[in-house]
Design a protein around this motif. Structure first.
Motif, PDB file in Angstrom:
ATOM      1  N   GLN A  35      38.935  78.965  35.510  1.00 11.95           N
ATOM      2  CA  GLN A  35      40.170  78.940  36.297  1.00 11.95           C
ATOM      3  C   GLN A  35      40.213  80.092  37.302  1.00 11.95           C
ATOM      4  N   HIS A  39      40.361  79.917  41.431  1.00 10.63           N
ATOM      5  CA  HIS A  39      41.409  80.587  42.211  1.00 10.63           C
ATOM      6  C   HIS A  39      40.798  81.607  43.177  1.00 10.63           C
ATOM      7  N   CYS A  70      56.151  83.624  46.029  1.00 11.91           N
ATOM      8  CA  CYS A  70      56.553  83.530  44.619  1.00 11.91           C
ATOM      9  C   CYS A  70      57.997  83.972  44.430  1.00 11.91           C
ATOM     10  N   TRP A  75      59.861  82.814  41.049  1.00 13.21           N
ATOM     11  CA  TRP A  75      58.873  83.023  39.989  1.00 13.21           C
ATOM     12  C   TRP A  75      58.985  84.423  39.423  1.00 13.21           C
ATOM     13  N   SER A  77      56.926  87.017  36.497  1.00 16.55           N
ATOM     14  CA  SER A  77      55.707  87.154  35.696  1.00 16.55           C
ATOM     15  C   SER A  77      56.000  87.556  34.262  1.00 16.55           C
ATOM     16  N   SER A  79      56.416  85.833  31.704  1.00 20.17           N
ATOM     17  CA  SER A  79      55.872  84.935  30.688  1.00 20.17           C
ATOM     18  C   SER A  79      54.559  85.475  30.142  1.00 20.17           C
ATOM     19  N   THR A  81      52.196  83.400  29.284  1.00 14.63           N
ATOM     20  CA  THR A  81      51.252  82.300  29.483  1.00 14.63           C
ATOM     21  C   THR A  81      50.545  82.450  30.825  1.00 14.63           C
ATOM     22  N   TYR A  82      49.487  81.681  31.000  1.00 16.59           N
ATOM     23  CA  TYR A  82      48.728  81.710  32.245  1.00 16.59           C
ATOM     24  C   TYR A  82      49.175  80.560  33.139  1.00 16.59           C
ATOM     25  N   ASP A  83      50.316  80.726  33.793  1.00 20.12           N
ATOM     26  CA  ASP A  83      50.749  79.698  34.737  1.00 20.12           C
ATOM     27  C   ASP A  83      49.936  79.826  36.030  1.00 20.12           C
ATOM     28  N   TRP A  84      50.152  78.902  36.951  1.00 25.14           N
ATOM     29  CA  TRP A  84      49.364  78.855  38.186  1.00 25.14           C
ATOM     30  C   TRP A  84      49.477  80.160  38.961  1.00 25.14           C
ATOM     31  N   GLU A  85      50.673  80.677  39.095  1.00 25.38           N
ATOM     32  CA  GLU A  85      50.883  81.912  39.848  1.00 25.38           C
ATOM     33  C   GLU A  85      50.191  83.099  39.186  1.00 25.38           C
ATOM     34  N   THR A  86      50.294  83.186  37.881  1.00 26.00           N
ATOM     35  CA  THR A  86      49.636  84.279  37.164  1.00 26.00           C
ATOM     36  C   THR A  86      48.132  84.216  37.352  1.00 26.00           C
TER      37      THR A  86
END
Length: 103
Positions: A35, A39, A70, A75, A77, A79, A81-86
């Motif tokens: 991933q 990116h 963002c 948005w 950060s 979270s 989790t590995y979201d798209w933005e992260t």
């Protein structure tokens, strides 16, 4: 201090802050590596599409524009989790490390 290293740049600060996610140090899981590679390629393509090469300035400019977008979308950060933005921010931080702009 090596040439091109900016101790308090936005890239350095963000790399420190996002370093808590782990994939910038050590060996991340294969899916995460894939991933981040995708990116990073997209970031490099975006920078080169503007006629620039990857430099501290072009990467910082990309990062500022991305983070502005963002923030406009709300948005955060926070979270774990590995979201798209992260993933995109982590890939920018990883590029900054690979190119020697941050430690």
């Amino acid at each position: 201090m090596r040439r091109g290293f900016f101790a308090e740049s936005s890239l350095a600060r963000l790399s420190r802050e996002f370093g808590m996610f782990g994939p910038l140090h050590g060996s991340p899981d294969p899916w995460l590596t894939a991933q981040l590679d995708q990116h990073a390629a997209a970031v490099r393509d975006s920078i080169s599409a503007e006629g620039a090469r990857v430099s501290h300035r072009s990467l910082a400019r990309y990062l500022h524009g991305f983070m502005d977008g963002c923030r406009e979308r709300g948005w955060c950060s926070g979270s774990d989790t590995y979201d798209w933005e992260t993933l995109r921010v982590l890939s920018v931080c990883r590029l900054a490390k690979e190119y020697g702009f941050v430690r």
